[in-house]
Design an enzyme around this catalytic site. Sequence first.
Site, PDB file in Angstrom:
ATOM      1  CG  ASN A 118       0.595   4.018   8.725  1.00  0.00           C
ATOM      2  OD1 ASN A 118       0.669   4.629   7.668  1.00  0.00           O
ATOM      3  ND2 ASN A 118       0.722   2.702   8.791  1.00  0.00           N
TER       4      ASN A 118
ATOM      5  CG  HIS B  47       4.843   2.733   5.233  1.00  0.00           C
ATOM      6  ND1 HIS B  47       4.128   3.911   5.306  1.00  0.00           N
ATOM      7  CD2 HIS B  47       4.021   1.751   5.723  1.00  0.00           C
ATOM      8  CE1 HIS B  47       2.929   3.652   5.805  1.00  0.00           C
ATOM      9  NE2 HIS B  47       2.847   2.356   6.067  1.00  0.00           N
TER      10      HIS B  47
ATOM     11  CB  CYS C 204       2.247   1.994   2.402  1.00  0.00           C
ATOM     12  SG  CYS C 204       0.722   1.839   3.354  1.00  0.00           S
TER      13      CYS C 204
END
Length: 321
Positions: A278, A248, A117
């Site tokens: 995500n 993120h 990430c």
Amino acid sequence: MTNGAAIGLTAIAHSLPVHTVESAEAAARHGFDPAFIADKLGISARHVAGEGETSASLAADAVQRVLEATGTDPAAVEMLVLVTQTPDEMLRHSAALVQAAAGLPQSVAAFDVSLGCSGFVYGLNIARGFMAANGFTTGLLVTAETYSRLMAEDDRATQPLFGDGAAAALLTADPLYHLGAATYGTDGGRAEALIAHGTGAKPEERAPLFMDGRAIFTFMMSEIPKDVDRCLAANGIAKDDVDCWVFHQASRYMLDSLAKRLGVPADKVVVDIADIGNTTSSSIPFALERRVFNQTPPPKTVFLSGFGVGLSWASTVLTRA
């Protein structure tokens, strides 16, 4: 020869798998109230890689899209950095697969970076430094993940959240955004909060992806506000100088909570998760392309911060050229 300050971010394009999983379907499968996924996670659908779709194939498609969109000759590309933790093979590196599939020249420097990430922010500075050191003027930073192949089918913590996809960023000496100073952090002592044990050599011996959502939330709330302050100071700016915040895209709840902790206006914090989930290393470039670069004019000062698996984090500032 170029210098590091001259290299910046010029354009981004993305690639998504064809197949989507609607959140209502995920809610029914895993026993959630559909409102939890839609409201707290902020996700209505995710893209999941199907047969023939891999991290490398999605990456190559994203590369071709950004080159076509900018009218860049593939032969002009001098560097390809691929950020992925779900490579197609143990050997060869996935950047080599992308080089061949995207028709990039054999003279290109191509290599993988294993980060999650935080990978896009790390990658920007890896790419800038590599290009400056070698006098390159045209390079690609690509992020690509297929986390769906790491997740257990019955895992309620990961299945409704993560989506697959790739993004390709074009870096040149004539950019849309200059890259500012960056800050970084690593805490391998807390790695068990988001991890997939085992190796790719024997897939049957791999353990599925595990995530302790509460531990990740606690990590974010404790470390990222401090890193934001460090990065702002390194760039000589204050929170009020930032026009747009791109974190993120962990979940809507996490983004809302982080904005409140930082005391920044919610309307300046980009939320771009509803139709893709995500997407780990690709979440920041997705948000930049889809929610920032298309503004007229694009915002002048953009703050980026990636955080997650590792545990790892990194922040930087983009300034419009």
